[in-house]
Every structure is written in structure tokens, then in C-alpha cells.
Design a protein around this motif. Structure first.
Motif, PDB file in Angstrom:
ATOM      1  N   LYS A  35     -93.416 145.608  62.342  1.00  0.00           N
ATOM      2  CA  LYS A  35     -94.482 144.701  62.752  1.00  0.00           C
ATOM      3  C   LYS A  35     -94.492 143.461  61.853  1.00  0.00           C
ATOM      4  O   LYS A  35     -94.552 142.332  62.331  1.00  0.00           O
ATOM      5  CB  LYS A  35     -95.826 145.427  62.681  1.00  0.00           C
ATOM      6  N   LYS A  36     -94.403 143.673  60.536  1.00  0.00           N
ATOM      7  CA  LYS A  36     -94.387 142.565  59.579  1.00  0.00           C
ATOM      8  C   LYS A  36     -93.149 141.693  59.807  1.00  0.00           C
ATOM      9  O   LYS A  36     -93.226 140.464  59.774  1.00  0.00           O
ATOM     10  CB  LYS A  36     -94.399 143.096  58.149  1.00  0.00           C
ATOM     11  N   GLN A  39     -93.733 139.600  62.878  1.00  0.00           N
ATOM     12  CA  GLN A  39     -94.726 138.563  62.613  1.00  0.00           C
ATOM     13  C   GLN A  39     -94.113 137.420  61.804  1.00  0.00           C
ATOM     14  O   GLN A  39     -94.354 136.246  62.096  1.00  0.00           O
ATOM     15  CB  GLN A  39     -95.928 139.152  61.871  1.00  0.00           C
ATOM     16  N   GLU A  43     -93.719 133.551  63.010  1.00  0.00           N
ATOM     17  CA  GLU A  43     -94.212 132.427  62.209  1.00  0.00           C
ATOM     18  C   GLU A  43     -93.091 131.440  61.901  1.00  0.00           C
ATOM     19  O   GLU A  43     -93.281 130.229  61.944  1.00  0.00           O
ATOM     20  CB  GLU A  43     -94.843 132.934  60.916  1.00  0.00           C
TER      21      GLU A  43
END
Length: 145
Positions: A35-36, A39, A43
Motif C-alpha cells: 500500500k505504501k 501510494q 505521489e
């Protein structure tokens, strides 16, 4: 042969079940890591999009401003060309007055310089004499060698 194949299958299933239970315990941590990662990737993509968008705006602004700066440059050159005769006329009118003023002031400057020269020479002589007196008195205060 069938028995060894079944035994191998049982061993593989046992190892697979055991490793499967280990994987089940680590799944939330791996999900958080993925998930990180996604993300961060999103970004990064967004920041690249913003950068490219900003560069696009800058290029668009540059293309809009370039013709304006060219026009301003042309107008400035035209104004300069139009002002040349006026500046030349003013210079022709002021030049005799400046020469006349210089001619009138030069004798005054020369006279003042002639009057201040003896004063400056006298002051220099007095300062040299004072300095020599200070040196002589300082030497007199020093113990003999």
C-alpha cells in the motif's frame, strides 16, 4: 513408486501448509508495504504531472510574452531614434554654456589653489616637525643601550 509419489506429495503439502500459515501471519505487513509503495508511486506520478504541467504553463507564457517583448524593443528603438535630434539640439545649446562656465571657474580654481598651496605646505612642515619632536622625546624616554 506410487507410494513414494504420495509420500512426496504429503511432504510438499505439509511444507506448503506450514509456509502458508507463516505467510498468513505476514500478510497485513506485506499489504501495508505494498500500500505504501503504491501510494509513493502515485505521489511520484502526480508530482511529475505537476512538474510537466508547470513547465507547459511556463512555455505557454514564454510564447505569449516573446512577441510583447519584441514589440517593446521595437518601440524603444523608435523612441530612441526620435529622441536623438532633441538630445543633439540640447547638447548643442548646453555645450557653449558649459564651456563658458568652465572658462569662468578655472581662474577661480587656480587662484584658490595658489592660496591654499602655501597653507598646505606650512601645515605639512608643522606636522613633520611635530612628528620629529614626538620621535625625539620618545627616544629620550628610552633607557640607554
Amino acid at each position: 513408486m506410487k507410494f513414494s509419489l504420495i509420500a512426496a506429495l504429503v511432504v510438499v503439502l505439509a511444507i506448503g501448509c506450514e509456509s502458508g500459515s507463516l505467510v498468513k501471519r505476514d500478510i497485513p505487513a506485506e499489504i501495508e508495504t505494498l500500500k505504501k509503495y503504491f501510494q509513493d508511486a502515485i505521489e511520484t506520478v502526480k508530482s511529475h504531472e505537476l512538474i510537466s504541467q508547470a513547465q507547459g504553463y511556463l512555455e505557454e507564457g514564454k510564447t505569449q510574452i516573446t512577441p510583447l517583448t519584441d514589440k517593446i524593443q521595437e518601440h524603444a528603438e523608435k523612441i530612441q531614434e526620435q529622441m536623438k535630434p532633441f538630445v543633439s539640439d540640447i547638447e548643442k545649446q548646453v555645450r557653449p554654456m558649459a564651456d563658458n562656465l568652465q572658462a569662468q571657474l578655472m581662474p577661480l580654481v587656480d587662484k584658490m589653489q595658489a592660496q591654499f598651496k602655501p597653507l598646505a605646505d606650512d601645515l605639512q612642515a608643522q606636522m613633520e616637525q611635530l612628528f620629529q619632536t614626538v620621535v625625539d622625546q620618545t627616544k629620550a624616554l628610552l633607557p640607554p643601550q
